[in-house]
Write an enzyme that holds these catalytic residues in place. Structure first.
Site, PDB file in Angstrom:
ATOM      1  N   CYS A 140      50.213   7.092   9.523  1.00 47.13           N
ATOM      2  CA  CYS A 140      49.208   7.913   8.844  1.00 47.13           C
ATOM      3  C   CYS A 140      48.646   7.240   7.585  1.00 47.13           C
ATOM      4  O   CYS A 140      47.580   7.612   7.109  1.00 47.13           O
ATOM      5  CB  CYS A 140      49.789   9.290   8.520  1.00 47.13           C
ATOM      6  SG  CYS A 140      51.480   9.257   7.926  1.00 47.13           S
ATOM      7  N   TYR A 141      49.377   6.277   7.034  1.00 45.17           N
ATOM      8  CA  TYR A 141      48.922   5.538   5.839  1.00 45.17           C
ATOM      9  C   TYR A 141      49.049   4.042   6.134  1.00 45.17           C
ATOM     10  O   TYR A 141      49.994   3.387   5.693  1.00 45.17           O
ATOM     11  CB  TYR A 141      49.773   5.908   4.617  1.00 45.17           C
ATOM     12  CG  TYR A 141      49.557   7.330   4.138  1.00 45.17           C
ATOM     13  CD1 TYR A 141      48.590   7.596   3.163  1.00 45.17           C
ATOM     14  CD2 TYR A 141      50.288   8.391   4.651  1.00 45.17           C
ATOM     15  CE1 TYR A 141      48.370   8.894   2.734  1.00 45.17           C
ATOM     16  CE2 TYR A 141      50.073   9.697   4.231  1.00 45.17           C
ATOM     17  CZ  TYR A 141      49.105   9.938   3.260  1.00 45.17           C
ATOM     18  OH  TYR A 141      48.883  11.216   2.827  1.00 45.17           O
TER      19      TYR A 141
END
Lengths: 140, 404
Positions: free
Chosen positions: B140-141
């Protein structure tokens, strides 16, 4: 024939209490053949001796004399040209007041503002790093 | 005579409040007596401007594209590391943080020219600061590295959050040894060469409300040139400290944790600070208004430097070794006279806290209140007082068990 290189340097000498009554400058003349010119001399309330000299002589004698002085415990610094205060940065806390060996910083008893007397300043530079906000600067 | 904070706020709204500084109130009480002065005065303003190490700020940096998770990674602001053990783009920068490559005391005494406090000062001044983020990358990052300029305006939140400020009282530091000491109390010359102190005495917030009768959680204050709040009692809050007959602590005493929006503060009142041979920190300006709710509260607020006593501590042996030895006690009036007597020696004094700037804070806060720009708040909870029984604890070391 070689000509000995000569130098003339302005230096600040600080004598710890134990050396104040010792004949040290005498030896600069006698053993190192240096000429000296006293620009300022004082003994602070903490009984530290402070001497500002112009020393001149051969480069070798000068270097040997510096080695002798630091060896016996005299603190030696070149006399820098000018110390000034960054008025924007100074917070007038007063941390410099007891650091200065010649009382160039004086707290106004009424306003508690710290006045810097530039004419008293001997440019020893002790205040430069002792100032917590680094408001004192050296102009070379 | 009693007044409520609501009544005082009504007078402030009408521009009728009588506001004096903690210095001015002394003369007023001398001239008019406590009863009359308490009737007249609505608010007494205090001030202090000194190095306060337990200061810092938290920031939300905003999300990059693609996103990066600084949390658990490394973040640097102008090479000074910030704490990342929180969510993706929230960081905390402490005033005493130093660049990884700062030589520290490897060449003693180290200069500590630039640290967290200096970054905070630059940000408040509106300067761009170099942000570097190193992260581990997640689904997600995904991003692993960012290098960019940022400033206060580009951040979502920038909040000054100081967990211990405004110490009620503080040590007078001296050096009984035979070499110069480089401490958080400044340069201490050998053999009692000088004595350094660090409070604004009769102007200092907690000296004027020694039992925390008006200052509490939620008290609105002057902080760093803007408006802030008392968030909690500060760390090492020690209401049980030894006190004078009039209740003024003769040792450290109480402390405040304070918070406020950094975006409305000013670099004049948040100054990056360097203690030779010790480290970097931040000089912080704080002013607390004291509502004069009763004669008793006015009496406390009229405290003078003659009535405030500080302990003299040796930083060569006693302080580093945590020995309880106190060389003597002196009043702030004596400290401000320029020299004090210790062990039969006249020792020159110096302050690390700026009294003239403390006056300026108290005067500025007075101006804000008189103009109706600053209203007083009712504390939502009191600070722990003497009755709490809280006394500062030293660390008790226990040997770790040997691993089998």
């Amino acid at each position: 024939m070689t000509v000995a290189k000569t130098v003339a340097r302005k230096v600040v000498l600080r004598f710890p209490h134990r050396l104040v009554d010792k004949p040290i400058i005498y030896r600069l003349v006698k053993d190192y053949d240096l000429q000296f010119n006293i620009l300022k001399a004082s003994v602070t309330p903490e009984e530290e001796g402070l001497l500002i000299l112009e020393l001149s002589g051969s480069k070798k004698s000068y270097d040997d004399a510096v080695r002798y002085l630091t060896g016996v415990g005299v603190e030696l610094q070149p006399l820098v040209k000018d110390v000034f205060r960054n008025e924007e940065r100074c917070t007038h806390c007063g941390a410099c007041v007891t650091i200065c060996p010649v009382d160039a910083f004086v707290v106004n008893p009424k306003t508690r503002v710290v006045d810097f007397h530039e004419t008293k300043c001997i440019a020893c530079a002790l205040c430069i790093n002792a100032c917590p906000v680094r408001a004192m600067e050296v102009r070379l | 005579m009693t007044k409520s904070i609501a009544e005082i706020n009504e007078k402030i709204a009408k521009g009728q409040a009588v506001v004096v500084t903690a210095e001015e109130v002394i003369d007023l009480v001398r001239k008019k007596g406590t009863a009359k002065a308490a009737k007249e005065v609505d608010v007494v303003t205090t001030g202090t401007f000194g190095p306060m190490c337990s200061s810092g700020a938290y920031f939300n940096l905003g999300h990059s594209q693609p996103r990066i998770k600084a949390g658990g990674g490394q973040v640097y602001l102008n090479d000074v590391p910030a704490y990342t053990g929180i969510a993706a783009v929230d960081i905390f920068l402490g005033a005493t943080a130093l660049p990884d490559d700062d030589p520290r005391n490897r060449s003693h005494p180290g200069e500590f020219k630039y640290g967290g406090g200096h970054v905070i000062e630059e940000l408040v001044a509106g300067n761009d600061v170099r942000l570097v983020v190193n992260a581990h990358g997640t689904d997600c990052y995904p991003r692993r590295k960012i290098e960019t300029w940022i400033n206060l305006q580009s951040m979502n939140e920038a909040v000054l959050f100081n967990i211990r400020n405004a110490y009620q009282n503080y040590n007078v530091a001296v050096n009984l040894g035979d070499r110069t000491l480089y401490t958080y109390m400044g340069v201490l010359k050998p053999r009692l060469g000088n004595a350094n102190y660090s409070t604004s005495g009769q102007l200092s917030p907690l000296f004027n409300d020694p039992y925390y009768k008006t200052i509490g959680v939620g008290t609105r204050i002057f902080l760093g040139g803007g408006v802030g709040y008392v968030a909690w009692h500060g760390t090492q809050h020690n209401p049980g400290a030894l006190r004078t007959d009039k209740g003024v602590p003769r040792r450290g005493g109480g402390t405040l944790a304070v918070i406020g929006d950094l975006k409305q503060m000013s670099p004049r009142w948040l100054v990056g600070t360097s203690f030779l041979g010790y480290g970097a920190t931040l000089t912080v300006g704080i002013g607390v208004p004291i509502p004069i709710l009763s004669e008793e509260i006015l009496e406390y607020a009229a405290v003078t430097d003659e009535e405030i006593i500080a302990p003299v501590i040796d930083y060569f042996e006693a302080y580093p070794q945590r020995s309880p030895e106190v060389l003597g006690e002196v009043t702030y009036a004596q400290l401000k006279s320029g020299s004090i007597k210790i062990k039969r020696k006249q020792v020159p004094t110096a302050s690390l806290s700026s009294y003239s700037r403390a006056v300026e804070i108290a005067t500025t806060l007075k101006g804000w209140i008189k103009k109706g720009e600053f209203r007083l708040t009712e504390p939502v909870a009191p600070l722990p007082g003497v009755e709490s029984g809280i006394i500062i604890k030293p660390m008790q070391e226990r040997p770790l068990e040997k691993e089998g």
